[in-house]
Design an enzyme around this catalytic site. Sequence first.
Site, PDB file in Angstrom:
ATOM      1  CB  SER A 154      -0.943  -0.042   1.216  1.00 36.29           C
ATOM      2  OG  SER A 154      -1.910   0.958   1.160  1.00 36.29           O
ATOM      3  CG  ASP A 319      -6.529  -3.731  -3.319  1.00 38.85           C
ATOM      4  OD1 ASP A 319      -7.338  -2.824  -3.020  1.00 38.85           O
ATOM      5  OD2 ASP A 319      -5.299  -3.632  -3.134  1.00 38.85           O
ATOM      6  CG  HIS A 352      -5.753  -2.206   0.270  1.00 41.58           C
ATOM      7  ND1 HIS A 352      -4.808  -2.230  -0.741  1.00 41.58           N
ATOM      8  CD2 HIS A 352      -5.245  -1.378   1.224  1.00 41.58           C
ATOM      9  CE1 HIS A 352      -3.789  -1.444  -0.420  1.00 41.58           C
ATOM     10  NE2 HIS A 352      -4.028  -0.931   0.767  1.00 41.58           N
TER      11      HIS A 352
END
Length: 379
Positions: A154, A319, A352
Amino acid sequence: MSQNASVGIVTPQKIPFEMPLVLENGKTLPRFDLMIETYGELNAEKNNAVLICHALSGNHHVAGRHSAEDKYTGWWDNMVGPGKPIDTERFFVVGLNNLGGCDGSSGPLSINPETGREYGADFPVVTVKDWVKSQAALTDYLGIGQWAAVVGGSLGGMQALQWTISYPERVRHALVIASAPKLSTQNIAFNDVARQAILTDPDFNEGHYRSRNTVPARGLRIARMMGHITYLAEDGLGKKFGRDLRSNGYQYGYGVEFEVESYLRYQGDKFVGRFDANTYLLMTKALDYFDPAADFGNSLTRAVQDVQAKFFVASFSTDWRFAPERSHELVKALIAAQKSVQYIEVKSAHGHDAFLMEDEAYMRAVAAYMNNVYKECQQ
């Protein structure tokens, strides 16, 4: 793989830097601290060091426990440790809390040396470039000339990418996981709504809430609840909670009735107990501002033209916050620039947050890549 041994009890270290740090916005931190943890041993050649960069709510505590009584391990304990994909019997692993954080590094909770009081809202806005610049100072402090790998998921993946651009000669491999070369418009919008929840909380007090013995708990709780929804996949959320009620029948009111509501309230309350609202604002702005292509005529291919690192890029099928298509953008740019890149799209029901979870295909892919990194260290 997570059944293998843990790194055990670990002790954080606060590293002081008695030097100014000029930030991208033109402001200067007169000095700064970085809180770190290290795992494994740096070899004689100093070529087996791996830097772990954290995401929005992460910190330096990547693996292990701080005491035998700790209920929870570090946030990536399934990835980092003896015999794990990032093997601490092979690598010297460094985790840190970024500038602006609330876990020991210089940030809103730190004392401003110019005033003798906590920075609070006066702590300057920091960017991914600023973080990497401070991490380079840490690299020098540790006596590491080049990282064997810089790894992150991320927002951490954005830092790994920026490392290869800012310091191309100091990174051999970059593992960019569940990330993107810049935020989408929708993600910027999500971040703004989260910030508005905090900024409009009556207890925010223009960011100086601690000096007034208040906490913008309502705003931070809502920000986390909304953010948490975006980290999960719709199907996974549905399978976990469905439309299950906490009691028999509807209550015909506005209290907590559905199990998913209870879950989100719990996540929000837990977050308020461990995170700082000003830090949340800073982290989301760093996400918004990240766009390395902007310095190269909006060409990502040009942005990565001078990188020397080899890349491992991973995305997850469900995601939707950092969709696989965003990883494809980076992979295509690297190929166009004739760089080495390996890519995997992992099928997962966890959205995610899958980058934090134990998925066999994902773990095996990282382990295989890091095995090759280790072989290079032996040459």
